[in-house]
Design a protein around this motif. Structure first.
Motif, mmCIF file in Angstrom:
data_model
loop_
_atom_site.group_PDB
_atom_site.id
_atom_site.type_symbol
_atom_site.label_atom_id
_atom_site.label_comp_id
_atom_site.label_asym_id
_atom_site.label_seq_id
_atom_site.Cartn_x
_atom_site.Cartn_y
_atom_site.Cartn_z
ATOM 1 N N GLU A 153 55.795 45.943 -19.558
ATOM 2 C CA GLU A 153 55.404 47.259 -19.715
ATOM 3 C C GLU A 153 55.717 48.457 -18.626
ATOM 4 O O GLU A 153 56.130 49.430 -18.621
ATOM 5 C CB GLU A 153 53.917 47.406 -20.032
ATOM 6 C CG GLU A 153 53.593 49.018 -20.567
ATOM 7 C CD GLU A 153 54.394 49.732 -21.564
ATOM 8 O OE1 GLU A 153 54.061 50.768 -22.024
ATOM 9 O OE2 GLU A 153 54.860 48.890 -22.582
ATOM 10 N N GLN A 166 51.762 34.493 -17.851
ATOM 11 C CA GLN A 166 51.626 34.929 -19.220
ATOM 12 C C GLN A 166 50.976 36.697 -18.857
ATOM 13 O O GLN A 166 51.359 37.542 -19.428
ATOM 14 C CB GLN A 166 50.418 34.457 -20.072
ATOM 15 C CG GLN A 166 51.166 33.063 -20.519
ATOM 16 C CD GLN A 166 50.188 32.324 -21.342
ATOM 17 O OE1 GLN A 166 49.118 32.105 -21.330
ATOM 18 N NE2 GLN A 166 50.873 31.235 -22.392
ATOM 19 N N VAL A 167 50.022 36.713 -18.044
ATOM 20 C CA VAL A 167 49.406 38.035 -17.635
ATOM 21 C C VAL A 167 50.438 39.010 -17.122
ATOM 22 O O VAL A 167 50.456 40.110 -17.351
ATOM 23 C CB VAL A 167 48.142 38.011 -16.915
ATOM 24 C CG1 VAL A 167 47.819 39.311 -16.408
ATOM 25 C CG2 VAL A 167 46.848 37.313 -17.713
ATOM 26 N N ARG A 198 53.736 38.774 -17.420
ATOM 27 C CA ARG A 198 54.604 39.179 -17.989
ATOM 28 C C ARG A 198 53.972 40.509 -19.002
ATOM 29 O O ARG A 198 54.883 41.298 -19.007
ATOM 30 C CB ARG A 198 54.885 37.966 -19.265
ATOM 31 C CG ARG A 198 56.380 38.384 -20.070
ATOM 32 C CD ARG A 198 56.418 37.393 -21.048
ATOM 33 N NE ARG A 198 57.717 37.543 -21.617
ATOM 34 C CZ ARG A 198 58.107 38.552 -22.601
ATOM 35 N NH1 ARG A 198 57.075 39.318 -23.015
ATOM 36 N NH2 ARG A 198 59.189 38.692 -23.316
ATOM 37 N N THR A 199 53.031 40.272 -19.418
ATOM 38 C CA THR A 199 52.449 41.450 -20.288
ATOM 39 C C THR A 199 52.572 42.715 -19.372
ATOM 40 O O THR A 199 52.822 43.602 -19.847
ATOM 41 C CB THR A 199 51.044 41.057 -20.634
ATOM 42 O OG1 THR A 199 50.894 40.003 -21.345
ATOM 43 C CG2 THR A 199 50.225 42.216 -21.338
#
Length: 229
Positions: A105, A97-98, A100-101
């Motif tokens: 970007e 999840q991290v 992906r964040t």
């Protein structure tokens, strides 16, 4: 294989290096108990405190496991493998999840700010990555794949974002290794050549889609069967 006697400078670091090499070379197979502190101290030519610090460091990295009252056992043959053993279930999900964040970007910025030199670096890394996969050098694959994603983020030329991501290099590498294997070969091919093409074309929307897509796929597979990894 007798361990070489260490020099007087950097004794703990030297002891760590020699113990790590002994594990890597298979002197003590996975699951085997390593020699006692006194025995290691004699073999290395250092004090027991030095051995204790070296063992503690290697247990933190995942190579060794200290079992109170029983001894110290080999847990993995490399730091990557040791980290993979710790990355499971909710922890692996959080890492993805991290990633992906930050990677989404990073890909968006890369599509706007990349240079021709950046593209050359990315292409070379993908070639090396794919070669490692074909040759079943999975540890090299994990390392190069993580380097590719770091380079994508760096192509956005946002120093703060790049340094934030660089600080996660070890855990990113471990997460790649944790999700690399025969069952995920198709997943590992998603979002890499396509991502490079999107960045080269300066197509930010597609870059975002490509960067998030393969991580979404990994997360969905984790939801379906956490044991699959």
């Amino acid at each position: 294989m007798p361990l070489a006697t260490t020099r007087r400078t950097g004794l703990v670091d030297q002891a760590i290096d020699q113990l790590r090499e002994a594990v890597r070379q298979g002197e003590w197979p996975i699951g085997q108990r390593i020699p006692t502190e006194p025995a290691l101290a004699e073999q290395l030519g250092v004090g027991r405190n030095t051995v204790r610090e070296a063992v503690r460091a290697l247990s933190h990295s995942g190579l060794l496991e200290v079992r109170q009252g029983d001894g110290t056992y080999v847990r993995a043959t490399s730091e990557v493998s040791g980290a993979v053993l710790r990355l499971c279930g909710s922890e692996l999900r959080e890492v993805l999840q991290v990633r992906r964040t930050l990677e989404v970007e990073g890909a968006r910025l890369a599509a706007s700010a990349r240079t021709e030199d950046d593209l050359v670096k990315l292409d070379a890394l993908l070639d090396e990555r794919d070669r490692s996969w074909r040759e079943k050098r999975y540890e090299d694959f994990a390392r190069v794949d993580a380097e590719f994603h770091l380079t994508v983020v760096a192509c956005g030329h946002n120093t703060l974002l790049t340094e934030l991501y660089r600080g996660l290099t070890e855990v990113v590498t471990a997460s790649v290794a944790a999700t690399a294997g025969d069952k995920t070969v198709l997943v590992q091919e998603i979002g890499h050549r396509g991502l490079l093409e999107a960045i080269a074309a300066k197509d930010a929307d597609r870059a975002v889609s490509e960067a998030g897509g393969f991580l979404d796929e990994l997360l969905s597979r984790l939801d379906v069967d956490p044991g699959e990894f």
